[in-house]
Motif scaffolding. Structure first.
Motif, PDB file in Angstrom:
ATOM      1  N   ILE A  60       8.627  -1.305   1.292  1.00  0.00           N
ATOM      2  CA  ILE A  60       7.812  -2.712   0.413  1.00  0.00           C
ATOM      3  C   ILE A  60       8.412  -3.680  -0.419  1.00  0.00           C
ATOM      4  N   GLY A  61       8.976  -3.692  -1.427  1.00  0.00           N
ATOM      5  CA  GLY A  61       8.910  -4.372  -2.966  1.00  0.00           C
ATOM      6  C   GLY A  61       9.851  -5.171  -2.437  1.00  0.00           C
ATOM      7  N   ALA A  62      10.678  -4.678  -1.938  1.00  0.00           N
ATOM      8  CA  ALA A  62      12.590  -4.805  -1.414  1.00  0.00           C
ATOM      9  C   ALA A  62      12.140  -5.756  -0.123  1.00  0.00           C
ATOM     10  N   TRP A  63      11.564  -5.781   0.724  1.00  0.00           N
ATOM     11  CA  TRP A  63      10.736  -7.227   1.495  1.00  0.00           C
ATOM     12  C   TRP A  63      10.748  -8.703   0.765  1.00  0.00           C
ATOM     13  N   LEU A  64       9.790  -8.284  -0.789  1.00  0.00           N
ATOM     14  CA  LEU A  64       9.814  -9.208  -1.566  1.00  0.00           C
ATOM     15  C   LEU A  64      11.187 -10.468  -1.915  1.00  0.00           C
ATOM     16  N   ASN A  65      11.460  -8.755  -2.482  1.00  0.00           N
ATOM     17  CA  ASN A  65      13.057  -9.249  -3.126  1.00  0.00           C
ATOM     18  C   ASN A  65      13.548 -10.214  -2.104  1.00  0.00           C
ATOM     19  N   LYS A  66      14.364  -9.377  -1.195  1.00  0.00           N
ATOM     20  CA  LYS A  66      15.060 -10.206  -0.159  1.00  0.00           C
ATOM     21  C   LYS A  66      14.469 -11.023   0.611  1.00  0.00           C
ATOM     22  N   GLY A  67      13.285 -11.933   0.389  1.00  0.00           N
ATOM     23  CA  GLY A  67      12.712 -12.769   0.633  1.00  0.00           C
ATOM     24  C   GLY A  67      12.326 -12.849   2.167  1.00  0.00           C
ATOM     25  N   TYR A  68      11.549 -11.628   2.756  1.00  0.00           N
ATOM     26  CA  TYR A  68      11.771 -12.294   4.316  1.00  0.00           C
ATOM     27  C   TYR A  68      10.109 -11.910   4.268  1.00  0.00           C
ATOM     28  N   ILE A  69       9.652 -11.905   3.153  1.00  0.00           N
ATOM     29  CA  ILE A  69       8.011 -12.501   2.960  1.00  0.00           C
ATOM     30  C   ILE A  69       7.667 -13.423   1.667  1.00  0.00           C
ATOM     31  N   ASP A  70       6.309 -13.980   1.601  1.00  0.00           N
ATOM     32  CA  ASP A  70       6.281 -14.863   1.277  1.00  0.00           C
ATOM     33  C   ASP A  70       4.856 -14.768   0.384  1.00  0.00           C
ATOM     34  N   GLN A  71       4.012 -13.925   0.841  1.00  0.00           N
ATOM     35  CA  GLN A  71       2.680 -13.211   0.592  1.00  0.00           C
ATOM     36  C   GLN A  71       2.370 -12.103   0.999  1.00  0.00           C
ATOM     37  N   LEU A  72       1.907 -11.493   0.577  1.00  0.00           N
ATOM     38  CA  LEU A  72       2.022  -9.796   0.824  1.00  0.00           C
ATOM     39  C   LEU A  72       0.189  -9.604   0.907  1.00  0.00           C
ATOM     40  N   ALA A  73      -0.120  -9.307   1.745  1.00  0.00           N
ATOM     41  CA  ALA A  73      -1.271  -8.948   1.664  1.00  0.00           C
ATOM     42  C   ALA A  73      -2.128  -7.445   1.672  1.00  0.00           C
ATOM     43  N   LEU A  74      -2.734  -6.687   0.097  1.00  0.00           N
ATOM     44  CA  LEU A  74      -3.142  -5.593   0.481  1.00  0.00           C
ATOM     45  C   LEU A  74      -3.975  -5.192   0.809  1.00  0.00           C
ATOM     46  N   ASP A  75      -4.813  -4.558   1.115  1.00  0.00           N
ATOM     47  CA  ASP A  75      -6.210  -4.217   1.501  1.00  0.00           C
ATOM     48  C   ASP A  75      -6.811  -2.927   0.815  1.00  0.00           C
ATOM     49  N   ASN A  76      -7.739  -3.653   0.323  1.00  0.00           N
ATOM     50  CA  ASN A  76      -8.890  -2.847  -0.767  1.00  0.00           C
ATOM     51  C   ASN A  76      -9.907  -1.918   0.185  1.00  0.00           C
ATOM     52  N   GLY A  77      -9.639  -1.846   1.269  1.00  0.00           N
ATOM     53  CA  GLY A  77     -10.784  -1.019   2.138  1.00  0.00           C
ATOM     54  C   GLY A  77     -10.988   0.829   2.133  1.00  0.00           C
ATOM     55  N   HIS A  78      -8.807   0.816   1.762  1.00  0.00           N
ATOM     56  CA  HIS A  78      -9.301   2.673   1.002  1.00  0.00           C
ATOM     57  C   HIS A  78      -9.497   2.810   0.105  1.00  0.00           C
ATOM     58  N   LEU A  79      -9.776   2.229  -1.193  1.00  0.00           N
ATOM     59  CA  LEU A  79      -9.734   2.613  -2.393  1.00  0.00           C
ATOM     60  C   LEU A  79     -11.069   3.255  -2.702  1.00  0.00           C
ATOM     61  N   ALA A  80     -12.362   2.884  -1.932  1.00  0.00           N
ATOM     62  CA  ALA A  80     -13.709   4.215  -2.002  1.00  0.00           C
ATOM     63  C   ALA A  80     -13.679   5.598  -2.280  1.00  0.00           C
ATOM     64  N   THR A  81     -12.353   5.384  -0.854  1.00  0.00           N
ATOM     65  CA  THR A  81     -12.403   6.998  -0.682  1.00  0.00           C
ATOM     66  C   THR A  81     -11.139   7.443  -0.129  1.00  0.00           C
ATOM     67  N   GLU A  82     -10.589   6.913  -0.510  1.00  0.00           N
ATOM     68  CA  GLU A  82      -9.030   7.892  -0.355  1.00  0.00           C
ATOM     69  C   GLU A  82      -8.988   9.010  -1.195  1.00  0.00           C
ATOM     70  N   TYR A  83      -9.634   8.659  -2.299  1.00  0.00           N
ATOM     71  CA  TYR A  83      -8.760   9.650  -3.762  1.00  0.00           C
ATOM     72  C   TYR A  83      -9.864  10.630  -4.835  1.00  0.00           C
ATOM     73  N   ALA A  84     -10.886  10.186  -3.183  1.00  0.00           N
ATOM     74  CA  ALA A  84     -12.205  11.314  -3.742  1.00  0.00           C
ATOM     75  C   ALA A  84     -11.042  12.598  -4.036  1.00  0.00           C
ATOM     76  N   THR A  85     -10.560  13.564  -3.681  1.00  0.00           N
ATOM     77  CA  THR A  85      -9.882  14.794  -4.229  1.00  0.00           C
ATOM     78  C   THR A  85      -9.534  14.920  -5.110  1.00  0.00           C
ATOM     79  N   TRP A  86      -9.661  14.234  -6.009  1.00  0.00           N
ATOM     80  CA  TRP A  86      -8.594  13.952  -7.601  1.00  0.00           C
ATOM     81  C   TRP A  86      -9.223  13.122  -8.494  1.00  0.00           C
ATOM     82  N   LYS A  87     -11.293  13.176  -7.649  1.00  0.00           N
ATOM     83  CA  LYS A  87     -12.136  12.972  -8.822  1.00  0.00           C
ATOM     84  C   LYS A  87     -11.686  10.917  -9.095  1.00  0.00           C
ATOM     85  N   ILE A  88     -10.721   9.982  -8.275  1.00  0.00           N
ATOM     86  CA  ILE A  88     -10.059   8.362  -8.249  1.00  0.00           C
ATOM     87  C   ILE A  88     -11.039   7.772  -7.418  1.00  0.00           C
TER      88      ILE A  88
END
Length: 430
Positions: free
Chosen positions: A266-294
Motif C-alpha cells: 500500500i505504501g508503494a502505491w502512494l510512493n509511486k503516485g497511483y493514489i493521491d488520497q488514502l482513507a483508512l477505516d477505523n471500524g475494526h479498531l474496537a474488536t480486532e485486537y481483543a485477543t492481545w488486550k489492545i
C-alpha cells in the motif's frame, strides 16, 4: 512591528519543525527534543532540533532585518549552462522540443497552436485529449442523481468528490467503459476535486491474489488519469497490521488473516503516485485486537504511529474513516457520550498528525434496508449532530459520503444541512 514579529515567529517555527526527525543519539544531546514527546512514544521514534528555537529565531532575524535586505542580496544562484559548441561537450539531440528559444506564449512544438494536435516524434498521439469526453456524455452525466447533486453542492461551501466502485467493472472487463462514465461525471461539473474509485480495497473478497490487486490499482488509476488529468484519485481500505504496534503475535495473525493488506504494498502505491488520497477505516479498531488486550484507543495510537513512521503523509493525503457515529434510526448518544466520541474518533486522529481529514458516514443503509443516521430522521433535532456542528474550526477537515439516489428529505435540504458540519462531500454513484 506586529507583522514583523509574526513573520519571525512563523519562520522560526517552520525552521524548528524542519529539524524534527533526526535521531538524537544521546540523552545528553543538547539538541534532543525527546522531552516534547509523550512517555509512551516507541523508542525508535526520536526527535532532534536541527536548529534550536533560539538559533531559529536568530536565523529568522538575520534574513528579515532591514526589510529583508539579506534575502534580496542573496538572489537566485547563477544558472548552470552548457555550451554545446565547445569541444568535448555532448548535447542530446533526441529531446522534446525543437531546441530553439521561443517567446512567452509561443508554442514550442509545430501544430500545438490552439486547435492544433501536437504529435510525438514517431507520429503517434502522445497525450490524452480531454475532449474525448464529449459534450453529450457530459450532459448525460449532469442529468444523473450524482450529476444533479454535484451542481447542487456548488451552492454550498463544500468541496465535492465523486465516489464509486470500479473493482467489479474491472473484474467484468468493463473498466474502460465505467472509467469514462465516471470521468464524464467528474468533468461535467467545475470544481470537482477528484474520484474515489474503490472502497475496502483488499479487505473484501473481490480480489484473490496480490497480483490481481496490483493490476487493478495500476490499470484503474492509469485509465482515470488519462481521462481526468489534474484530478485527485482516492481509495479506501484498512490495514489491520498497523494496529498491532509492537505485538509480534498480533502482527503474525493479522498478516495471515489479511494477506492482501500488506503495508509495504500500500505504501508503494502512494510512493509511486497511483493514489493521491488514502482513507483508512477505523471500524475494526474496537474488536480486532481483543485477543492481545489492545483496546480501540491503543490500536488507533499504534496505527497512526505506524503511518507517521512510514511517512505516508509525505506522498498522499491520509484520511481517517469512521461509520460508528451513525446508529439505527439516528444516533442516540447523550451530550457527554457525543463529546467523548468526537474526542476519540475525530480530534485524536487529527491531533496525532498523521490523518489530515476525517470522513464520517453520516447516513448509511444495510442490505436489509435498515437506515443508520448520525442526525435525526428527516433532520429532526439530535444531540450528536448538534455537537458536530460546533466543530466549525475544523469543518474543512471533515468529510462525509452522500448518496443522492437515496435522499433523507431532498437533495437541496440534505446538502445544506451537511454543509453545516462538513467541508467536503463524496457523492456516491453506482
Amino acid at each position: 512591528m506586529r507583522r514583523r514579529l509574526r513573520q519571525v515567529f512563523i519562520i522560526g517555527l517552520t525552521l524548528s519543525l524542519l529539524g524534527i526527525g533526526v535521531p538524537a543519539w544521546s540523552e545528553d544531546d543538547d539538541r534532543s527534543c525527546n522531552d516534547l514527546m509523550s512517555a509512551d512514544t516507541p523508542a525508535y521514534v526520536v526527535c532532534r532540533w536541527m536548529a534550536t528555537p533560539e538559533e531559529a529565531l536568530d536565523i529568522a532575524k538575520f534574513w528579515l532585518e532591514n526589510d529583508g535586505q539579506h534575502m534580496i542580496e542573496a538572489g537566485p544562484q547563477n544558472p548552470i549552462t552548457v555550451d554545446c559548441s565547445e569541444p568535448g561537450n555532448e548535447c542530446p539531440t533526441d529531446s522534446e522540443g525543437d531546441g530553439e528559444m521561443h517567446d512567452v506564449g509561443e508554442p514550442d512544438v509545430p501544430g500545438a497552436e490552439d486547435g492544433g494536435t501536437p504529435e510525438c516524434q514517431n507520429g503517434e498521439q502522445c497525450y490524452v485529449d480531454p475532449s474525448e469526453i464529449t459534450a453529450a456524455e457530459k450532459t448525460a452525466a449532469k442529468e444523473t442523481p450524482a450529476g444533479q447533486a454535484a451542481q447542487a453542492v456548488a451552492q454550498t461551501t463544500m468541496r465535492v468528490w465523486i465516489e464509486t466502485e470500479l473493482a467489479d467493472d474491472y473484474k467484468d472487463g468493463k473498466l474502460a467503459e465505467a472509467a469514462k462514465k465516471i470521468a464524464a461525471l467528474a468533468a461535467a461539473q467545475p470544481g470537482v476535486v477528484g474520484v474515489r474509485f474503490t472502497s475496502q480495497l483488499g479487505y473484501n473478497q473481490t480480489f484473490a491474489t496480490a497480483e490481481e490487486l496490483e493490476k487493478f490499482v495500476v490499470e484503474t488509476t492509469t485509465a482515470l488519469r488519462a481521462l481526468l488529468p489534474g484530478k485527485k484519485l482516492s481509495a479506501h481500505t484498512v490495514v489491520p497490521l498497523l494496529g498491532c504496534g509492537a505485538n509480534d503475535a498480533c502482527k503474525a495473525e493479522m498478516t495471515k488473516k489479511y494477506p492482501l493488506l500488506d503495508a509495504e504494498r500500500i505504501g508503494a502505491w502512494l510512493n509511486k503516485g497511483y493514489i493521491d488520497q488514502l482513507a483508512l477505516d477505523n471500524g475494526h479498531l474496537a474488536t480486532e485486537y481483543a485477543t492481545w488486550k489492545i483496546d480501540a484507543a491503543e490500536a488507533q495510537r499504534n496505527q497512526w504511529i505506524q503511518v507517521r513512521a512510514r511517512s505516508w503523509d509525505a506522498y498522499a493525503q491520509i484520511a481517517a474513516e469512521d461509520a460508528s457515529f451513525a446508529a439505527t434510526g439516528a444516533a442516540k448518544l447523550n451530550e457527554e457520550q457525543a463529546t467523548k466520541a468526537i474526542t476519540e474518533r475525530i480530534a485524536t486522529p487529527l491531533q496525532n498528525d498523521a490523518a489530515e481529514t476525517v470522513t464520517l458516514w453520516s447516513r448509511w443503509q444495510t442490505d436489509q434496508g435498515q437506515v443508520n443516521r448520525v442526525y435525526g430522521e428527516k433532520w429532526a433535532a439530535n444531540v450528536t449532530w448538534d455537537q458536530l456542528k460546533k466543530l466549525g474550526s475544523i469543518r474543512a477537515r471533515l468529510a462525509t459520503i452522500y448518496d443522492p439516489a437515496n435522499p433523507e428529505v431532498d437533495m437541496a435540504t440534505d446538502l445544506k444541512n451537511l454543509s453545516e458540519v462538513f467541508g467536503q462531500v463524496y457523492l456516491h454513484t453506482s
